[in-house]
Motif scaffolding. Structure first.
Motif, PDB file in Angstrom:
ATOM      1  N   LYS A 109       5.878   7.004  -2.743  1.00  0.00           N
ATOM      2  CA  LYS A 109       6.220   5.788  -2.004  1.00  0.00           C
ATOM      3  C   LYS A 109       5.124   4.735  -2.190  1.00  0.00           C
ATOM      4  CE  LYS A 109       7.281   3.903   2.559  1.00  0.00           C
ATOM      5  NZ  LYS A 109       7.433   4.153   4.012  1.00  0.00           N
ATOM      6  N   GLN A 110       3.895   5.186  -2.165  1.00  0.00           N
ATOM      7  CA  GLN A 110       2.766   4.262  -2.286  1.00  0.00           C
ATOM      8  C   GLN A 110       2.595   3.767  -3.720  1.00  0.00           C
ATOM      9  OE1 GLN A 110      -0.592   5.627  -0.069  1.00  0.00           O
ATOM     10  NE2 GLN A 110      -2.022   4.229  -1.069  1.00  0.00           N
ATOM     11  N   TYR A 111       2.984   4.630  -4.704  1.00  0.00           N
ATOM     12  CA  TYR A 111       2.865   4.270  -6.122  1.00  0.00           C
ATOM     13  C   TYR A 111       4.227   4.483  -6.788  1.00  0.00           C
ATOM     14  CZ  TYR A 111      -1.978   4.894  -4.721  1.00  0.00           C
ATOM     15  OH  TYR A 111      -3.178   4.811  -4.060  1.00  0.00           O
ATOM     16  N   PRO A 112       5.170   3.565  -6.602  1.00  0.00           N
ATOM     17  CA  PRO A 112       6.556   3.781  -7.028  1.00  0.00           C
ATOM     18  C   PRO A 112       6.756   3.881  -8.540  1.00  0.00           C
ATOM     19  CG  PRO A 112       6.238   1.541  -6.203  1.00  0.00           C
ATOM     20  CD  PRO A 112       4.991   2.291  -5.872  1.00  0.00           C
ATOM     21  N   THR A 116      -0.590   8.968   6.806  1.00  0.00           N
ATOM     22  CA  THR A 116      -0.034   8.492   8.078  1.00  0.00           C
ATOM     23  C   THR A 116       1.195   7.606   7.884  1.00  0.00           C
ATOM     24  OG1 THR A 116      -1.419   6.490   8.168  1.00  0.00           O
ATOM     25  CG2 THR A 116      -2.338   8.517   9.098  1.00  0.00           C
ATOM     26  N   GLN A 117       1.450   7.180   6.653  1.00  0.00           N
ATOM     27  CA  GLN A 117       2.584   6.277   6.451  1.00  0.00           C
ATOM     28  C   GLN A 117       3.901   7.009   6.701  1.00  0.00           C
ATOM     29  OE1 GLN A 117       3.448   5.047   2.321  1.00  0.00           O
ATOM     30  NE2 GLN A 117       1.907   6.523   1.662  1.00  0.00           N
ATOM     31  N   VAL A 176       2.980  15.294   1.070  1.00  0.00           N
ATOM     32  CA  VAL A 176       1.978  14.544   0.314  1.00  0.00           C
ATOM     33  C   VAL A 176       2.641  13.811  -0.856  1.00  0.00           C
ATOM     34  CG1 VAL A 176      -0.197  14.691  -0.949  1.00  0.00           C
ATOM     35  CG2 VAL A 176       0.231  16.241   0.972  1.00  0.00           C
ATOM     36  N   LEU A 177       3.512  14.507  -1.578  1.00  0.00           N
ATOM     37  CA  LEU A 177       4.180  13.889  -2.724  1.00  0.00           C
ATOM     38  C   LEU A 177       5.117  12.772  -2.286  1.00  0.00           C
ATOM     39  CD1 LEU A 177       4.968  16.957  -5.019  1.00  0.00           C
ATOM     40  CD2 LEU A 177       3.073  15.340  -5.167  1.00  0.00           C
ATOM     41  N   ARG A 178       5.797  12.964  -1.156  1.00  0.00           N
ATOM     42  CA  ARG A 178       6.674  11.895  -0.659  1.00  0.00           C
ATOM     43  C   ARG A 178       5.893  10.598  -0.441  1.00  0.00           C
ATOM     44  NH1 ARG A 178      10.059  15.438   3.727  1.00  0.00           N
ATOM     45  NH2 ARG A 178      11.803  16.033   2.379  1.00  0.00           N
ATOM     46  N   ARG A 179       4.704  10.734   0.114  1.00  0.00           N
ATOM     47  CA  ARG A 179       3.888   9.553   0.403  1.00  0.00           C
ATOM     48  C   ARG A 179       3.224   9.011  -0.857  1.00  0.00           C
ATOM     49  NH1 ARG A 179       5.088  12.425   4.448  1.00  0.00           N
ATOM     50  NH2 ARG A 179       5.248  11.512   6.535  1.00  0.00           N
ATOM     51  N   PHE A 234       2.932  20.138   9.113  1.00  0.00           N
ATOM     52  CA  PHE A 234       2.573  18.733   8.969  1.00  0.00           C
ATOM     53  C   PHE A 234       2.945  17.908  10.189  1.00  0.00           C
ATOM     54  CE2 PHE A 234       3.300  14.420   7.110  1.00  0.00           C
ATOM     55  CZ  PHE A 234       2.008  14.190   6.677  1.00  0.00           C
ATOM     56  N   GLN A 235       1.953  17.188  10.719  1.00  0.00           N
ATOM     57  CA  GLN A 235       2.111  16.223  11.807  1.00  0.00           C
ATOM     58  C   GLN A 235       2.738  16.825  13.072  1.00  0.00           C
ATOM     59  OE1 GLN A 235       4.097  12.761  10.114  1.00  0.00           O
ATOM     60  NE2 GLN A 235       2.165  11.928   9.381  1.00  0.00           N
ATOM     61  N   GLN A 236       2.500  18.101  13.316  1.00  0.00           N
ATOM     62  CA  GLN A 236       2.974  18.715  14.548  1.00  0.00           C
ATOM     63  C   GLN A 236       1.883  18.624  15.614  1.00  0.00           C
ATOM     64  OE1 GLN A 236       6.120  19.951  15.128  1.00  0.00           O
ATOM     65  NE2 GLN A 236       6.638  19.164  13.086  1.00  0.00           N
ATOM     66  N   PRO A 237       2.233  18.257  16.852  1.00  0.00           N
ATOM     67  CA  PRO A 237       1.218  18.093  17.897  1.00  0.00           C
ATOM     68  C   PRO A 237       0.560  19.413  18.273  1.00  0.00           C
ATOM     69  CG  PRO A 237       3.429  17.939  18.829  1.00  0.00           C
ATOM     70  CD  PRO A 237       3.595  17.967  17.342  1.00  0.00           C
TER      71      PRO A 237
END
Length: 363
Positions: free
Chosen positions: A49-52, A174-175, A43-46, A312-315
């Motif tokens: 990235k979205q708010y640099p 999703t980014q 979550v923090l990575r995104r 996270f994001q595992q099928p």
């Protein structure tokens, strides 16, 4: 030299300007447990990235600081809740220490008594805060024995993202983001050596027995994988008793090494970043592997991925469940700490071959 953060408005790359554009430095609180802290990372990575131009400071335990090493604009402050910051007066001391950092807002991703006390002080300091909605009522419904209604709840990652959204910073989970692939630590190289085989991590332990795949069945999994000669199996765990068990397991098989008790947590994390796959319980190791976008097979017992704790994001096909026809009351627990008569051995309905078959599909 660290980048200076100018107090101007923040716009996301999507052209969205947050309502709370004055918040340029956010304190994020998540003190424990390992898996829950690890789930903050995607979550923090995104978010950054979205708010640099946004600066984040994470308040957590010292042990968890390596989780945040690679995230730009994120720093860590340590809460010593067992000594310096223990009890009400220790937390009061911590609150006044935190005040000196001039945070614009606080995102409480933990929402426990300790953080409630901190929020009490933040209120008087005039610092705005938002806290996570853990969905306790929904989770209680999910684990109710009768009548049984099974439906997916919000993931913990979504619940974390909602806190930032409430502060004016919607996060697009999703980014795509780049994740680090750390060099293999020298100590690990000496233990593991060089091999053309793929690396498979196995973490057979969990905090509660109801979340642990029986060790005799896990040994069958290990034996089958070892026999294939296609994989190097790396065992992970912690504590003296677990280390002894894993050492004994590793000694029986050609392509198995135990890293428990041999590396620092940071070194283990760096090894995990180099795995080809991870097999774990509903536990922190699965979340750690998911941080590096590594395929994770999770084995579920009394708990269930619908509660929102899947890596996270595992099928979905990587989340192996017991026989729900035989055990229709599952899930019986959110955290695996509750026992239900007749449901002590639900994991034995998961055949070792299922796990091995799924591994061969993904790695």
């Amino acid at each position: 030299m660290k980048k200076a953060f100018k107090r101007n408005s923040i716009s996301s790359p999507l052209g969205e300007t947050p309502k709370a554009e004055k918040y340029l430095h956010i304190l994020v609180i998540r003190l424990s447990a390992m898996g829950d802290v690890a789930m903050c990372v995607p979550v923090l990575r995104r978010l950054v990235k979205q708010y640099p131009n946004l600066k984040i400071t994470v308040l957590t335990k010292a042990f968890f600081t390596p989780f945040f090493d690679d995230i730009s604009n994120v720093e860590v402050l340590v809460a010593d809740v067992k000594n310096e910051h223990k009890g009400f007066f220790g937390l009061a001391k911590l609150a006044f220490q935190l005040r000196k950092n001039n945070f614009d807002a606080v995102a409480d991703l933990h929402h426990v008594l300790r953080t409630k006390i901190l929020r009490f002080f933040f209120f008087f300091f005039g610092i705005k805060w938002k806290t996570i909605d853990k969905g306790r009522a929904e989770k209680k419904e999910l684990t109710r024995l009768e009548p049984k209604i099974i439906q997916p709840l919000k993931t913990t990652h979504q619940r974390y993202a909602e806190v930032f959204s409430s502060l004016g910073f919607p996060v697009d989970l999703t980014q795509k983001v780049e994740v680090p692939n750390y060099p293999i630590p020298k100590k690990a190289q000496e233990i593991l050596g060089k091999t053309p085989r793929k690396w498979v991590g196995i973490a057979p332990f969990a905090a509660h027995e109801a979340k642990m795949y029986p060790l005799d069945l896990m040994e069958k999994v290990i034996a089958e994988i070892d026999k294939s000669e296609a994989y190097e199996i790396i065992l992970f765990g912690g504590g003296k008793k677990e280390t002894e068990i894993l050492n004994n397991l590793a000694s029986k098989y050609k392509n198995v090494e135990n890293l428990a008790g041999k590396l620092s947590f940071k070194e283990e994390l760096h090894v995990i970043s180099n795995l080809d796959a991870m097999i774990s319980m509903d536990s922190g190791n699965g979340h750690m592997a998911a941080l590096f976008q590594i395929p994770v097979i999770t084995i579920w017992g009394a708990t269930h991925p619908f509660a929102g704790f899947a890596p996270f994001q595992q099928p979905q096909e990587n989340q192996l469940l017991p026989d729900l026809k035989k055990y229709p009351l599952l899930p019986t627990s959110i955290y695996g700490n509750k026992k239900v008569e007749g449901y002590h051995e639900v994991m034995r309905s998961i055949n070792p071959q299922q796990i091995v078959h799924q591994l061969k599909k993904i790695a």
